[in-house]
Design an enzyme around this catalytic site. Structure first.
Site, PDB file in Angstrom:
ATOM      1  N   ALA A 188      28.595  18.131 -46.574  1.00 12.23           N
ATOM      2  CA  ALA A 188      29.519  17.444 -45.672  1.00 12.23           C
ATOM      3  C   ALA A 188      30.698  16.974 -46.520  1.00 12.23           C
ATOM      4  O   ALA A 188      30.582  16.797 -47.746  1.00 12.23           O
ATOM      5  CB  ALA A 188      28.816  16.258 -45.027  1.00 12.23           C
TER       6      ALA A 188
ATOM      7  N   GLU B  16      22.190  14.533 -51.882  1.00 17.21           N
ATOM      8  CA  GLU B  16      22.719  13.275 -51.326  1.00 17.21           C
ATOM      9  C   GLU B  16      22.368  12.049 -52.168  1.00 17.21           C
ATOM     10  O   GLU B  16      23.161  11.113 -52.266  1.00 17.21           O
ATOM     11  CB  GLU B  16      22.234  13.081 -49.880  1.00 17.21           C
TER      12      GLU B  16
ATOM     13  N   GLU C  10      21.686  22.381 -44.979  1.00 19.11           N
ATOM     14  CA  GLU C  10      21.253  22.045 -43.605  1.00 19.11           C
ATOM     15  C   GLU C  10      21.769  23.081 -42.597  1.00 19.11           C
ATOM     16  O   GLU C  10      21.052  23.453 -41.661  1.00 19.11           O
ATOM     17  CB  GLU C  10      21.737  20.630 -43.253  1.00 19.11           C
TER      18      GLU C  10
ATOM     19  N   GLY D 294      24.920  19.270 -46.527  1.00 21.25           N
ATOM     20  CA  GLY D 294      25.171  19.835 -45.191  1.00 21.25           C
ATOM     21  C   GLY D 294      25.189  21.359 -45.187  1.00 21.25           C
ATOM     22  O   GLY D 294      24.939  21.978 -44.148  1.00 21.25           O
TER      23      GLY D 294
HETATM   24  N1  CAA Z   1      33.125  17.326 -49.964  1.00 22.71           N
HETATM   25  C1  CAA Z   1      34.442  17.316 -50.245  1.00 22.71           C
HETATM   26  N2  CAA Z   1      35.005  18.023 -51.254  1.00 22.71           N
HETATM   27  C2  CAA Z   1      34.188  18.768 -52.014  1.00 22.71           C
HETATM   28  C3  CAA Z   1      32.799  18.821 -51.790  1.00 22.71           C
HETATM   29  C4  CAA Z   1      32.274  18.070 -50.702  1.00 22.71           C
HETATM   30  N3  CAA Z   1      30.977  18.093 -50.375  1.00 22.71           N
HETATM   31  N4  CAA Z   1      32.258  19.635 -52.721  1.00 22.71           N
HETATM   32  C5  CAA Z   1      33.273  20.061 -53.492  1.00 22.71           C
HETATM   33  N5  CAA Z   1      34.441  19.545 -53.070  1.00 22.71           N
HETATM   34  C6  CAA Z   1      35.769  19.732 -53.623  1.00 22.71           C
HETATM   35  C7  CAA Z   1      35.943  18.994 -54.954  1.00 22.71           C
HETATM   36  O1  CAA Z   1      36.255  17.644 -54.730  1.00 22.71           O
HETATM   37  C8  CAA Z   1      37.054  19.785 -55.597  1.00 22.71           C
HETATM   38  O2  CAA Z   1      38.271  19.386 -55.023  1.00 22.71           O
HETATM   39  P1  CAA Z   1      39.575  19.198 -55.984  1.00 22.71           P
HETATM   40  O3  CAA Z   1      39.841  20.549 -56.593  1.00 22.71           O
HETATM   41  O4  CAA Z   1      40.645  18.766 -55.027  1.00 22.71           O
HETATM   42  O5  CAA Z   1      39.203  18.193 -57.025  1.00 22.71           O
HETATM   43  C9  CAA Z   1      36.787  21.223 -55.127  1.00 22.71           C
HETATM   44  O6  CAA Z   1      35.940  21.095 -53.984  1.00 22.71           O
HETATM   45  C10 CAA Z   1      36.062  22.052 -56.156  1.00 22.71           C
HETATM   46  O7  CAA Z   1      34.895  21.339 -56.541  1.00 22.71           O
HETATM   47  P2  CAA Z   1      34.494  21.089 -58.059  1.00 22.71           P
HETATM   48  O8  CAA Z   1      35.709  20.978 -58.921  1.00 22.71           O
HETATM   49  O9  CAA Z   1      33.541  19.943 -58.087  1.00 22.71           O
HETATM   50  O10 CAA Z   1      33.752  22.472 -58.389  1.00 22.71           O
HETATM   51  P3  CAA Z   1      32.634  22.717 -59.487  1.00 22.71           P
HETATM   52  O11 CAA Z   1      32.454  24.210 -59.532  1.00 22.71           O
HETATM   53  O12 CAA Z   1      32.926  22.003 -60.742  1.00 22.71           O
HETATM   54  O13 CAA Z   1      31.301  22.061 -58.860  1.00 22.71           O
HETATM   55  C11 CAA Z   1      29.707  21.594 -57.102  1.00 22.71           C
HETATM   56  C12 CAA Z   1      30.714  22.606 -57.715  1.00 22.71           C
HETATM   57  C13 CAA Z   1      28.524  21.427 -58.083  1.00 22.71           C
HETATM   58  C14 CAA Z   1      29.243  22.179 -55.793  1.00 22.71           C
HETATM   59  C15 CAA Z   1      30.403  20.226 -56.901  1.00 22.71           C
HETATM   60  O14 CAA Z   1      31.614  20.448 -56.223  1.00 22.71           O
HETATM   61  C16 CAA Z   1      29.591  19.251 -56.111  1.00 22.71           C
HETATM   62  O15 CAA Z   1      28.678  18.652 -56.657  1.00 22.71           O
HETATM   63  N6  CAA Z   1      29.962  19.027 -54.811  1.00 22.71           N
HETATM   64  C17 CAA Z   1      29.339  18.031 -53.984  1.00 22.71           C
HETATM   65  C18 CAA Z   1      27.989  18.488 -53.524  1.00 22.71           C
HETATM   66  C19 CAA Z   1      27.332  17.404 -52.657  1.00 22.71           C
HETATM   67  O16 CAA Z   1      27.122  16.301 -53.110  1.00 22.71           O
HETATM   68  N7  CAA Z   1      27.012  17.753 -51.417  1.00 22.71           N
HETATM   69  C20 CAA Z   1      26.390  16.838 -50.493  1.00 22.71           C
HETATM   70  C21 CAA Z   1      27.427  16.132 -49.689  1.00 22.71           C
HETATM   71  S1  CAA Z   1      26.757  14.829 -48.693  1.00 22.71           S
HETATM   72  C22 CAA Z   1      26.083  15.590 -47.334  1.00 22.71           C
HETATM   73  O17 CAA Z   1      26.140  16.798 -47.183  1.00 22.71           O
HETATM   74  C23 CAA Z   1      25.463  14.648 -46.355  1.00 22.71           C
HETATM   75  C24 CAA Z   1      24.869  15.269 -45.159  1.00 22.71           C
HETATM   76  O18 CAA Z   1      23.761  15.777 -45.184  1.00 22.71           O
HETATM   77  C25 CAA Z   1      25.549  15.170 -43.876  1.00 22.71           C
END
Ligand code: CAA
Length: 257
Positions: A65, A133, A113, A110
């Site tokens: 998400a 999460e 999911e 998400g």
């Molecule tokens: N939401 C918003 N933006 C996201 C995102 C997310 N879930 N995941 C990645 N992005 C964005 C980053 O902020 C980044 O943006 P900028 O270039 O503007 O800084 C861009 O995507 C590229 O991401 P990274 O630079 O982090 O890429 P990476 O290759 O170094 O890492 C990754 C990849 C390991 C997937 C890392 O991006 C990450 O950990 N993302 C978050 C994953 C996460 O925590 N997901 C769960 C979200 S909460 C949820 O989903 C709740 C629910 O059940 C409803």
């Protein structure tokens, strides 16, 4: 609708939806859910589409998400964000046609999911799965606490959600979270072959089987078996069923048309 996030292609009875917000690794925001619901509104009444494939553009399937949208939410908004996502995924899960997730890369939070709301998951070797999460100090919000244990068993669900560990496609295959792992370059070819195979199966038997399996899992066993028997009986009024059996006995391929 003028789609900004979804790329939709429909050909040869198969719809392919590509989630395309690669700069944010296809993170799911409110606009995505609006577009996706609109797409489902159009898809549901169509008789000519027999399978749906969902994939992501770039190096992610969906990285979760949208954290940038969630960071500003209060509890009411968080609840609404969760229920909007859950209702959308429930709707996807119950759609008549089979849905395949073609998991090309990260399927986190998400994204995992969404993949779980599809009927099955085919993953590239490069895919990674997880419910990270906990790393954000939050719990899953699109029903991972319910679907993950139903798909992989309690121990695996508790392990993945409580550790927030990301697992490889091979490990996802081992715990039953995915059904097949492919070379990255052949993912879409293999998924499309599978979709075409299912789309070509005896047309009414596919949606009826899906409905029985999907609905039966939350029903009492006897009631679910009785529902199967009722549906089994109804088939004998159906030309496709008669054709399938006759073709077998006459040693020829069935003609479903
Ligand atoms: N939401 C918003 N933006 C996201 C995102 C997310 N879930 N995941 C990645 N992005 C964005 C980053 O902020 C980044 O943006 P900028 O270039 O503007 O800084 C861009 O995507 C590229 O991401 P990274 O630079 O982090 O890429 P990476 O290759 O170094 O890492 C990754 C990849 C390991 C997937 C890392 O991006 C990450 O950990 N993302 C978050 C994953 C996460 O925590 N997901 C769960 C979200 S909460 C949820 O989903 C709740 C629910 O059940 C409803």
């Amino acid at each position: 609708m003028n789609y900004q996030i979804l790329k939709i292609q429909i050909a040869d009875r198969i719809a392919v939806v590509t989630i395309s917000r690669p700069a944010a690794l296809n993170a799911l925001n409110t606009d995505f859910f609006k577009e996706f619901n609109h797409f489902l509104d159009d898809l549901e009444p169509r008789q000519d589409v027999k399978a749906l494939v969902i994939t992501g553009e770039g190096k992610a399937f969906v990285a979760g998400a949208d954290i940038a949208e969630m960071v500003h939410m209060n509890s009411d908004e968080g609840y609404a964000f969760s229920t909007f996502g859950q209702r959308t995924f429930d709707r996807l899960e119950l759609i008549k046609i089979p849905v395949i997730a073609a998991v090309n890369g990260y399927a986190l939070g998400g994204g995992c999911e969404l993949a779980m709301a599809c009927d099955f998951r085919i993953a590239s070797k490069l895919a990674k799965f997880g419910q990270p999460e906990m790393n954000l100090g939050m719990i899953p919000g699109y029903a991972a606490t319910q679907r993950l244990s139903r798909i992989t068993g309690l121990g695996n669900a508790l392990y993945m959600i409580l550790t927030a560990d990301t697992i490889s496609a091979e490990d996802a295959l081992r715990i039953g979270l995915v059904q097949k792992v492919t070379e990255p370059e052949s993912l879409m070819e293999e998924v499309m072959k599978l979709a075409a195979k299912i789309a070509g199966n005896g047309s009414q038997a596919v949606p009826v089987s899906k409905k029985l399996i999907r609905e039966g899992i939350s029903m009492d066993f006897q009631k679910a078996s009785e529902t199967e028997a009722i549906e089994f009986g109804k088939q004998f009024d159906n030309e496709a069923t008669k054709e399938g059996m006759k073709a077998f006995l006459e040693k020829r391929k069935p003609n479903w048309n």
